[in-house]
Design a protein around this motif. Sequence first.
Motif, PDB file in Angstrom:
ATOM      1  N   GLY A 182       0.785  -1.232   0.000  1.00 26.89           N
ATOM      2  CA  GLY A 182       0.000   0.000   0.000  1.00 26.89           C
ATOM      3  C   GLY A 182       0.813   1.277   0.000  1.00 26.89           C
ATOM      4  N   ARG A 183       2.136   1.178  -0.090  1.00 28.77           N
ATOM      5  CA  ARG A 183       2.999   2.351  -0.070  1.00 28.77           C
ATOM      6  C   ARG A 183       3.628   2.574  -1.442  1.00 28.77           C
ATOM      7  N   PRO A 184       4.050   3.809  -1.737  1.00 28.62           N
ATOM      8  CA  PRO A 184       4.726   4.077  -3.017  1.00 28.62           C
ATOM      9  C   PRO A 184       6.024   3.286  -3.137  1.00 28.62           C
ATOM     10  N   ALA A 185       6.283   2.775  -4.321  1.00 28.73           N
ATOM     11  CA  ALA A 185       7.485   1.973  -4.537  1.00 28.73           C
ATOM     12  C   ALA A 185       8.753   2.777  -4.315  1.00 28.73           C
ATOM     13  N   SER A 186       8.712   4.077  -4.571  1.00 27.74           N
ATOM     14  CA  SER A 186       9.908   4.905  -4.401  1.00 27.74           C
ATOM     15  C   SER A 186      10.343   4.973  -2.945  1.00 27.74           C
ATOM     16  N   GLU A 187       9.409   4.772  -2.007  1.00 26.80           N
ATOM     17  CA  GLU A 187       9.767   4.756  -0.590  1.00 26.80           C
ATOM     18  C   GLU A 187      10.408   3.422  -0.210  1.00 26.80           C
ATOM     19  N   THR A 188       9.759   2.353  -0.606  1.00 27.00           N
ATOM     20  CA  THR A 188      10.250   1.026  -0.236  1.00 27.00           C
ATOM     21  C   THR A 188      11.577   0.704  -0.912  1.00 27.00           C
TER      22      THR A 188
END
Length: 297
Positions: free
Chosen positions: A85-91
């Motif tokens: 559920g989070r943006p891929a750029s964060e993970t």
Amino acid sequence: MTHPSRAAIWPQASGEMADLIRAHDWSATPLGPIEGWPQPLKTMVGTILSVPQAMWVGWGPEFIQIYNDSYRQLLDAERHRSALGRPASETWADTWSLAGPQLESVLGGGPAIFHADQPIAYRRDGEIREHYYTSSFSPIPDEAALQGVGGVLCVAAETTPATLLRESEERFRAIVETATDYAIFTTDPEGRIETWPPGAQKVFGWTANEAVGQPADITFTPEDRQAGQPAKEREEALATGQAPQRSLARPQGRLARLHRRGGPADCWVRQWTDRFPHGGSGCDPMAGRGGAAAACH
């Protein structure tokens, strides 16, 4: 008391990620509640949850992440906690400079992208290491989205063990093919010579045409062959991973190793400290030119 119908419980798949998707507070994400998801997204999520191959969906311009159980196994616990559920750029901040432009290209209507055994260095289980993946980025069609693409599907398989093994074998092959002071050759499980590089030809004198297909026993002296020494050393190599180092009666030299590479012993390495005029085989290796077995008897 009323119960929701099975059709109302989505996704209907079983497994760790299906449970987490059902329990997740999607209203706090850019995707919003599941009930409002576009049908192409729901169809794709239902699909990836039903297949055993590692798959990941990045939806919308932020590439909001949803993935299946097999993809979950590619993540360590820390990255998994911050992914769904989070943006891929964060993970994937540590690899975004590589993956980000490719995902944006596919989302923008560009062609699918495929990589075979691509090296990617990132932190996993607290350690930064290089891993290898065969993967693809493909567009997920959505008529309501910009450029007709709603998100990107990633299909991935980690190939690190196989790639490292292949690279190791390639390095070994390069050493074997360029070594000229050592007789390094390989045999099949029955002990017949399979490869005969320049080093083996220089040490023993036989050409590859003469040696390949012959039993490796021909590299022993007649006395050792008569005493059954080749079979004894192969048995010890299979049991311990190497044969004993020892001086040979003729010529002066040592049987340095009998390698075991993923199966039966299949590589002899001889180091010669003295050579006979014709290469040190204990006989004339060029005599007769009728093949190794006939030349050494």
